[in-house]
Write a protein that holds these residues in place. Structure first.
Motif, PDB file in Angstrom:
ATOM      1  N   TRP A 149      11.892   9.087 165.545  1.00 15.90           N
ATOM      2  CA  TRP A 149      12.661   8.957 164.303  1.00 15.90           C
ATOM      3  C   TRP A 149      11.913   8.099 163.283  1.00 15.90           C
ATOM      4  O   TRP A 149      11.814   8.450 162.105  1.00 15.90           O
ATOM      5  CB  TRP A 149      14.036   8.366 164.602  1.00 15.90           C
ATOM      6  N   ARG A 150      11.369   6.976 163.723  1.00 15.27           N
ATOM      7  CA  ARG A 150      10.645   6.096 162.796  1.00 15.27           C
ATOM      8  C   ARG A 150       9.414   6.793 162.215  1.00 15.27           C
ATOM      9  O   ARG A 150       9.019   6.519 161.081  1.00 15.27           O
ATOM     10  CB  ARG A 150      10.244   4.808 163.503  1.00 15.27           C
ATOM     11  N   ALA A 151       8.813   7.670 163.006  1.00 15.62           N
ATOM     12  CA  ALA A 151       7.628   8.383 162.524  1.00 15.62           C
ATOM     13  C   ALA A 151       7.967   9.326 161.376  1.00 15.62           C
ATOM     14  O   ALA A 151       7.070   9.775 160.650  1.00 15.62           O
ATOM     15  CB  ALA A 151       6.984   9.160 163.666  1.00 15.62           C
ATOM     16  N   CYS A 152       9.241   9.630 161.192  1.00 10.68           N
ATOM     17  CA  CYS A 152       9.675  10.535 160.119  1.00 10.68           C
ATOM     18  C   CYS A 152      10.039   9.791 158.839  1.00 10.68           C
ATOM     19  O   CYS A 152      10.532  10.407 157.877  1.00 10.68           O
ATOM     20  CB  CYS A 152      10.870  11.371 160.578  1.00 10.68           C
ATOM     21  N   SER A 153       9.837   8.492 158.811  1.00 12.79           N
ATOM     22  CA  SER A 153      10.152   7.720 157.608  1.00 12.79           C
ATOM     23  C   SER A 153       9.226   8.133 156.469  1.00 12.79           C
ATOM     24  O   SER A 153       8.022   8.289 156.651  1.00 12.79           O
ATOM     25  CB  SER A 153       9.998   6.220 157.886  1.00 12.79           C
ATOM     26  N   GLY A 154       9.788   8.343 155.313  1.00  5.62           N
ATOM     27  CA  GLY A 154       8.982   8.732 154.160  1.00  5.62           C
ATOM     28  C   GLY A 154       9.821   8.726 152.900  1.00  5.62           C
ATOM     29  O   GLY A 154      11.023   8.439 152.923  1.00  5.62           O
TER      30      GLY A 154
END
Length: 569
Positions: free
Chosen positions: A347-352
């Motif tokens: 989920w954190r890797a999808c931050s943008g």
């Protein structure tokens, strides 16, 4: 007892560090980084402008103090405590380096993370008693666990050590839940959650935070830390195992202290000692030679290894036990609860950044809970194969303070950040929710497609929005309706096709989410079993349940489908 000189002890420390560095003693990368940092610190001592000096005799003092006590349990019960090389390395760092300007300890904080049963409580007990007894100054030591039982575990270890130490007979009292030294009135006291503010304003010289991974907030840590301002040489000591809730303050501390150690990251904090002993991500947990990485003491004697073998056997035979084995015995952070919905690293890797929504097709989802609770509106926008998601939530202002106390989250801060709106009174005003939706659409000028809702709570609001030209789609909150979008949304996250704006409310909710499964392996989010509120992610999934069919070749009219003869419950 044999006399131990400073030269002998420092040679032990140096030899241990070299064995870690050379690989003779197997260690994880963060422990290796800690050793590299130690070597650099020692090299700096030769420089004229180095602000520190090393006092080997102070290390001897702590070592000799430790030998005044006996092991109180285990295979060494009754024998004098002899610090292991690993413990001595930590002690040499904490008690060896001092500031030239004022003679204060260099390290004001220590973060030590290692697997269970590696003498954490024993070591904490030693530094607690060392803080108040071999000095004529008045010191205050506070022990902070999230529960009273956690605080008492270290406190009881202290009492057992003191009661079996002849040199301390008649020098202290242990009454009313604290140890008090007669000559100086120095104290050692555990703090319960109910009375955790006792450390604030009491000028603690040593704060001990045990099993920080279990702390739901940083409140008790912050209280102790803020109370140390006036101390010349304070120490905040955190000793913990890894955990599985990455929204708690311990994981953030783990991330920060890892950056301090990492030679490739420019994060410096000369006041903070860090030791993290854990298996590396690529390590095979079945390879017993790896176990010492997380167990620098347990993995050095036969009984300890046998205990780890037994724990692994249970974990392999009972999958539900594996998470506990990985966190407690291998000291790995595991980013998923039992039946947890999402791997939070994914989920954190999808931050943008969320783009300008103007002209984009957007779907809304409503999760209108009880009017006295959190109510959420989720949105999903699409562009070039990516799903841009977000939420906005509502809470009755009269209930906000109560909810902050029970939920342990900063609703007031999230309100200031614009992720939550307080509504006046004791209940959520759905007219305000309606107004927010209309303004949200107007402000962003996107192409609103549909709004998915559950009629159990939102029928009236749905009718009002429909009268204003909105396309409303009923989405019953049942497992056979929600399984496909719930699974698909997670898959898109794993594929990094979802982008979220690092909304802390949505991240908190998705971390809370627990799933339930039926015999056909259909899943849905389970509000009853989720530890805290999941309304924001439930609203987003409601919106995604329609957005996933945006391609007209795959559109499904749920209203028609539910009313057809082909559908049944």
């Amino acid at each position: 007892m044999q006399e131990i000189t400073a030269e002998i002890l420092i040679e032990r420390v140096w030899s241990y560090a070299e064995k870690i560095h050379s690989g003779e003693i197997k260690a994880g990368k963060r422990q290796k980084w800690a050793v590299e940092r130690f070597f650099k610190d020692v090299d700096r001592l030769a420089e004229d402008d180095c602000p520190y000096y090393f006092d080997a005799e102070a290390v001897v003092d702590f070592y000799e103090w430790s030998r005044q006590f006996n092991h109180v349990e285990g295979i060494l019960a009754g024998q004098p405590i002899e610090l292991t090389d690993f413990q001595l390395f930590i002690a040499a760092n904490i008690y060896g380096f001092y500031k030239k300007e004022n003679g204060a300890r260099r390290f004001r904080k220590a973060y030590i993370q290692l697997a269970r049963k590696n003498a954490k409580s024993q070591f904490l007990a030693l530094i607690a008693s060392y803080e108040i007894f071999p000095t004529q100054e008045k010191h205050r030591v506070f022990i902070a666990g999230w529960s009273r039982e956690q605080s008492d575990e270290v406190y009881q270890a202290i009492l057992e050590q003191l009661h079996h130490a002849p040199i301390l007979k008649g020098k202290y009292t242990s009454a009313n839940g604290r140890v008090k030294k007669y000559k100086t009135n120095s104290i050692i006291q555990p703090l319960s959650r109910e009375a955790r503010k006792l450390g604030d304003g009491k000028n603690p010289s040593l704060g001990i935070v045990d099993e920080y991974h279990a702390h739901e907030t940083s409140e008790i840590y912050d209280v102790l830390d803020s109370g140390m301002v006036a101390r010349r040489s304070p120490l905040m000591a955190v000793i913990t195992t890894a955990g599985f809730n990455m929204e708690r303050p311990c994981f953030k501390e783990y991330q920060y202290t890892s950056k301090i150690l990492d030679p490739d990251i420019d994060t410096e904090n000369d006041d903070y000692f860090v030791m993290i002993c854990e298996l590396d991500p690529e390590d095979d947990i079945k390879d017993e030679s790896n176990w010492i990485k997380a167990n620098p003491i347990v993995a050095t004697y036969p009984e300890g290894m046998e205990s780890l073998r037994s724990a692994l056997k249970v974990a392999l035979e009972v999958p539900e036990k594996m998470r506990s084995f990985l966190t407690k015995n291998m000291n790995r952070w595991v980013d998923q609860k039992d039946n947890g919905y999402m791997k939070m690293t994914k989920w954190r890797a999808c931050s943008g950044e969320i783009p300008d929504l103007q002209g984009l097709p957007v779907y809304l989802g409503l999760d209108l809970s009880m009017t006295t609770d959190l109510t959420s509106v989720g949105y999903v926008a699409m562009q070039d194969g990516f799903f841009y998601v977000g939420q906005h939530s509502f809470m009755p202002e009269a209930r906000a303070k109560e909810k902050m106390a029970t939920d342990k989250v900063p609703y007031d801060l999230w309100r200031e950040m614009g992720f939550i709106t307080y509504t006046s009174g004791e209940a959520v005003d759905y007219q305000l929710v309606e107004q927010w939706i209309i303004e949200f659409i107007h402000k962003n000028r996107f192409r609103l497609q549909e709004t998915a809702y559950d009629k159990w709570n939102a029928l009236h609001l749905a009718q009002r929005l429909e009268s204003k030209g909105h396309t409303m789609v009923e989405l019953p909150q049942r497992i056979n309706h929600l399984s496909l979008p719930t699974k698909s949304f997670r898959e898109k996250v794993f594929e990094r096709k979802v982008v979220h704006g690092d909304d802390p409310v949505l991240t908190w909710a998705i971390n809370n989410a627990i799933t339930k499964m039926d015999p056909q392996e259909n899943i849905m989010l389970d509000k009853a079993k989720s530890p805290q509120r999941i309304d924001p992610i439930a609203a987003v999934i409601n919106a995604y349940a329609r957005a996933m069919y945006h391609d007209t070749n795959h559109r499904v009219d749920l209203n028609n489908h539910f009313g057809s003869g082909n559908f049944s419950f």
